[in-house]
Design an enzyme around this catalytic site. Structure first.
Site, PDB file in Angstrom:
ATOM      1  CD  GLU A 177      -2.975   1.477   2.425  1.00 55.58           C
ATOM      2  OE1 GLU A 177      -2.295   0.378   3.601  1.00 55.58           O
ATOM      3  OE2 GLU A 177      -3.730   2.243   2.563  1.00 55.58           O
ATOM      4  CG  ASP A 227      -8.610   0.291   3.011  1.00 49.42           C
ATOM      5  OD1 ASP A 227      -8.867  -0.388   4.295  1.00 49.42           O
ATOM      6  OD2 ASP A 227      -7.924   0.920   3.191  1.00 49.42           O
TER       7      ASP A 227
END
Ligand code: ADE
Ligand code: ZN
Length: 336
Positions: A197, A275
Site C-alpha cells: 500500500e 477499506d
C-alpha cells in the site's frame, strides 16, 4: 452504468469494521457511553477527514474506535455496515477487525468478537448477507503482542476464518510477524496481509514468501517489480484494491491515474473494495462507480471484478458457485 453497478451482485473482501464507523453512529455511541469526542458536529468530523498519508488517517481512526466499549456497540457498528451491504447488493462480505485497538483499552476480546459475530449471524437471516471474519494484527505493535491476541482468539476460533496484518506499513515489514503467522496457520487460520500500500514491492515478496498469504490487501506497489507480478499470477493470488482509499491517503494522486485497469490487463486478479468507507468518501458501490468513470471500464470488466470478488473470497466452493451463478444470471439479463 450506475444502475448496472448498483444491482450487480458482489462481495466485499477488504473492509475494516472500525473504518465503517459513520460520524452519526459515533456521536450516538459516544453519548451512550459518556465519552467526549473532540468534535462538535458531524461537519467538524468530516472536516478532520483530510489525510496526507496512511499514518495521518490511522491516528484519527484509532481515536474514533475508542468510543466502542460494550458488546452492543460492536453489534450496532457491524449491523449498520451489513445494512449498507444489503442496500448495495453486496451478497457476501469478509470483515476485518482489529482486536488490539480495543483490548489495549481494556475492552475484552470476548466483548468485541461476540458483538461483531452476533450482528453477522443476525444479518445472514434478516438481510441475506453472508460474512466471514478476519482478525487483523496491528503491525506497529510487537510480534509478542500479536501472539497474545492469537491466544485470546483461540476460544472463539469457530467464529474467525482468517488473520490479517494492518496499520502502519512502512518500517513494519511482514517478516516481523513470521512466527505468529506460522502459529496462526497451525491454529487453522488463513493468512492474509496488507502489503504494497505504502510499502515497496519487497514487502509484498515478504508477505507471499515469508507469511504465505493467500490474498494481498492493496498490493499496488507490486507493479514496481515484473518478476513479482508474474509470481502473483503464477500463485493465483488476488489483490483487494481500494480506489477511494488510495486517493484519500495519497497512494494515488488521481483516480484517472489509478493502476486498477493496468493490473487487470496484466492478468492480475483484482477486486474492488471500500477499506474504510466512513473515512474515505464512499461505500463499495461508490468505489465501483468512480473507478468505472475514471478508467472507462466496460460492463464486462465490471462483471470480471464482481466475479473475482466471489471467486477469491474465502467461501467454500459450493457457496462460491451459487453466488457466481446469481451473478451470471444477472449479467446475461442486464448486460448491453
Ligand atoms: N487499517 C485500516 N485501514 C487501513 C489501511 N488502509 N492500511 C493499513 N491499515 C489500515
Ligand atoms: Zn485496509
Amino acid at each position: 452504468m450506475n444502475t448496472f453497478i448498483e444491482n450487480l451482485p458482489k462481495a466485499e473482501l477488504h473492509l475494516h469494521i472500525e473504518g465503517s464507523f459513520e460520524p452519526e453512529l459515533m456521536f450516538k455511541i459516544a453519548k451512550r457511553n459518556n465519552i467526549k469526542i473532540p468534535y462538535a458536529s458531524v461537519e467538524e468530523i468530516e472536516e478532520a477527514y483530510k489525510f496526507d498519508c496512511l499514518q495521518d488517517f490511522l491516528d484519527i481512526y484509532y481515536q474514533g474506535a475508542s468510543v466502542l466499549i460494550n458488546e452492543q456497540d460492536f453489534y450496532d457498528l457491524t449491523y449498520s455496515y451489513l445494512e449498507k451491504c444489503a442496500a448495495q447488493n453486496v451478497r457476501h462480505t469478509e470483515i476485518m477487525f482489529d482486536p488490539q485497538t480495543h483490548t489495549e483499552r481494556g475492552v475484552s476480546f470476548k466483548t468485541v468478537i461476540n458483538g461483531i459475530s452476533k450482528a453477522c449471524e443476525d444479518a445472514k437471516v434478516t438481510l441475506g448477507v453472508s460474512s466471514l471474519l478476519i482478525m487483523s494484527y496491528l503491525r506497529h505493535l510487537s510480534e509478542e503482542d500479536a501472539f497474545k491476541t492469537l491466544e485470546e482468539s483461540l476460544p472463539f476460533k469457530d467464529k474467525i476464518t482468517a488473520i490479517g496484518l494492518d496499520s502502519s506499513e512502512k518500517g513494519n515489514p511482514p517478516s516481523k510477524f513470521k512466527n505468529v503467522f506460522e502459529a496462526s496457520i497451525k491454529a487453522g487460520y488463513i493468512p492474509l496481509a496488507h502489503a504494497g500500500e505504502e510499502g515497496d514491492a519487497d514487502y509484498v515478496w515478504e508477505a507471499i514468501d515469508i507469511l504465505g498469504i493467500k490474498r494481498i490487501d492493496h498490493g499496488n506497489n507490486s507493479l514496481q517489480d515484473e518478476e513479482l507480478i508474474n509470481e502473483i499470477i503464477k500463485r493465483d493470488l488476488a489483490l483487494t484494491v481500494c480506489p477511494l482509499s488510495n486517493t484519500a491517503l495519497q497512494v494515488v494522486d488521481d483516480l484517472k491515474n489509478h493502476p486498477l485497469k493496468k493490473m487487470m490487463d496484466l492478468g492480475l486478479k483484482v477486486t474492488v473494495n471500500s477499506d474504510d468507507p466512513a473515512y474515505f468518501g464512499g461505500q463499495v458501490n461508490k468505489n465501483y462507480i468512480d473507478i468505472q468513470s475514471a478508467l472507462n471500464l466496460t460492463q464486462k470488466e465490471l462483471y470480471e471484478l464482481a466475479k473475482n470478488s466471489f471467486q477469491y473470497s474465502l467461501l467454500d466452493p459450493k457457496s462460491k458457485e451459487l453466488y457466481i451463478l446469481e451473478l451470471d444470471n444477472f449479467y446475461s439479463k442486464y448486460a448491453k
